[in-house]
Design an enzyme around this catalytic site. Structure first.
Site, PDB file in Angstrom:
ATOM      1  N   MET A  60     -11.576   4.261   5.316  1.00 61.44           N
ATOM      2  CA  MET A  60     -10.561   4.795   6.232  1.00 61.44           C
ATOM      3  C   MET A  60     -11.042   4.641   7.674  1.00 61.44           C
ATOM      4  SD  MET A  60      -8.084   6.042   4.303  1.00 61.44           S
ATOM      5  CE  MET A  60      -7.174   6.614   5.713  1.00 61.44           C
ATOM      6  N   ASP A 106      -8.305   0.758   6.164  1.00 56.54           N
ATOM      7  CA  ASP A 106      -7.004   1.437   6.237  1.00 56.54           C
ATOM      8  C   ASP A 106      -6.950   2.388   7.424  1.00 56.54           C
ATOM      9  OD1 ASP A 106      -4.554   2.612   5.675  1.00 56.54           O
ATOM     10  OD2 ASP A 106      -5.267   3.706   3.908  1.00 56.54           O
ATOM     11  N   HIS A 162      -2.804   4.678  -3.069  1.00 58.04           N
ATOM     12  CA  HIS A 162      -3.879   5.416  -2.399  1.00 58.04           C
ATOM     13  C   HIS A 162      -3.620   6.907  -2.582  1.00 58.04           C
ATOM     14  CE1 HIS A 162      -5.913   6.269   1.799  1.00 58.04           C
ATOM     15  NE2 HIS A 162      -6.551   6.845   0.794  1.00 58.04           N
ATOM     16  N   HIS A 201       0.857  -1.189   0.000  1.00 61.03           N
ATOM     17  CA  HIS A 201       0.000   0.000   0.000  1.00 61.03           C
ATOM     18  C   HIS A 201       0.895   1.243   0.000  1.00 61.03           C
ATOM     19  CE1 HIS A 201      -3.816   2.078   1.017  1.00 61.03           C
ATOM     20  NE2 HIS A 201      -3.054   2.874   1.754  1.00 61.03           N
ATOM     21  N   ASP A 239       0.926   5.357   0.068  1.00 64.14           N
ATOM     22  CA  ASP A 239       0.129   6.541   0.397  1.00 64.14           C
ATOM     23  C   ASP A 239       0.709   7.787  -0.255  1.00 64.14           C
ATOM     24  OD1 ASP A 239      -1.917   5.513   2.192  1.00 64.14           O
ATOM     25  OD2 ASP A 239      -0.241   4.981   3.498  1.00 64.14           O
TER      26      ASP A 239
HETATM   27  C1  DX5 Z   1      -3.263   7.256   6.434  1.00 66.77           C
HETATM   28  C2  DX5 Z   1      -2.853   6.235   5.408  1.00 66.77           C
HETATM   29  C3  DX5 Z   1      -2.674   4.857   5.950  1.00 66.77           C
HETATM   30  C4  DX5 Z   1      -1.618   4.754   7.028  1.00 66.77           C
HETATM   31  C5  DX5 Z   1      -1.755   3.472   7.773  1.00 66.77           C
HETATM   32  O1  DX5 Z   1      -3.535   8.451   5.804  1.00 66.77           O
HETATM   33  O2  DX5 Z   1      -3.801   6.159   4.378  1.00 66.77           O
HETATM   34  O3  DX5 Z   1      -2.409   3.954   4.904  1.00 66.77           O
HETATM   35  O4  DX5 Z   1      -0.327   4.819   6.511  1.00 66.77           O
HETATM   36  O5  DX5 Z   1      -0.825   3.455   8.806  1.00 66.77           O
HETATM   37  P1  DX5 Z   1      -1.188   2.830  10.229  1.00 66.77           P
HETATM   38  O6  DX5 Z   1      -1.467   1.380   9.987  1.00 66.77           O
HETATM   39  O7  DX5 Z   1       0.035   3.043  11.034  1.00 66.77           O
HETATM   40  O8  DX5 Z   1      -2.386   3.553  10.748  1.00 66.77           O
HETATM   41 ZN    ZN Z   2      -3.584   4.541   2.869  1.00 68.17          ZN
END
Ligand code: DX5
Ligand code: ZN
Length: 216
Positions: A138, A171, A67, A34, A36
């Site tokens: 989310m 997520d 994402h 994934h 970001d």
């Molecule tokens: C947040 C991101 C997530 C995040 C997840 O904006 O979209 O993908 O990196 O990280 P954790 O698992 O640490 O919450």
């Molecule tokens: Zn994400």
């Protein structure tokens, strides 16, 4: 039995050793990576662009789950696809012509995803379900890794599950302690940043998730 997937979020990796980090989770047996992408407008944080995605593409066979937490993401779909994205997810509030953007993703050959931030309702995306391969729910406010999981968001997964045949991903704030909640609600993919990259032993972290997956 359906296949449940774990997708480590690169945001919590050590960026000074990116190639090693990607190879480490690939060897540890994760299902996708994934990535970001943040623009400092749609979310307050700035992260990575297509240049980094194409560098990662060269060193892994893992599906790249990109994402896009950016305004007007249709401007960048072709670029991220060219860089090697396999799944491209946009935020429904970020685009004027959501349907057009999703069609653009599919026409590029990638799988099309849409994401719901905590304040966005499932109703917002219902008109687009036929155009979607993935819905990313989310469970934190987008922008940063390492935040706390919002259990109320699983109601959206439950609501969506009977209406949507594609993949549902959760997520934000996912760990071994709450993975079951997301899976019980009907999720297919768990995205986990700190719960995988934040651990020294990634294989062990992923194995812990796999043990939970066996119960679903
Ligand atoms: C947040 C991101 C997530 C995040 C997840 O904006 O979209 O993908 O990196 O990280 P954790 O698992 O640490 O919450
Ligand atoms: Zn994400």
């Amino acid at each position: 039995m359906k296949k449940i997937m774990i997708a480590p979020s690169l945001l919590s990796a050590d960026f000074s050793r990116l190639a090693e980090e990607v190879r480490d989770v690939e060897k540890a047996g994760c299902d996708a990576l994934h990535i970001d992408v943040m623009d400092g407008h749609f979310v307050p944080n700035l992260t990575i662009g297509s240049l980094v995605v194409s560098a990662i593409r060269k060193i892994t066979k893992l599906p790249l789950d990109v994402h896009l937490m950016i305004d007007a993401p249709s401007r960048y779909i072709a670029e991220f696809r060219k860089a090697g994205a396999d799944w491209i997810t946009i935020h429904v509030e970020a685009e004027k012509d959501v349907r057009g953007a999703l069609q653009m993703v599919r026409a590029s050959g990638a799988k099309a995803g849409i994401s719901l931030r905590p304040k966005t309702s499932v109703e917002m995306i219902l008109p687009y379900l036929p155009e979607l391969d993935l819905v990313l729910v989310m469970s934190v406010e987008p922008g940063f890794g390492g935040q706390s999981f919002m259990p109320d968001m699983m109601e959206k997964v439950k609501m969506l599950r009977p209406k949507f045949q594609g993949l549902i991903s959760v997520d934000g704030g996912i760990g071994a302690g709450n993975a079951s909640q997301a899976l019980a609600a009907g999720a297919d993919i768990l995205v986990a940043g700190s719960a995988v990259f934040g651990k020294a032993d990634r294989a062990k972290a992923i194995q812990e998730f796999r043990e939970i997956f066996k119960k679903f």
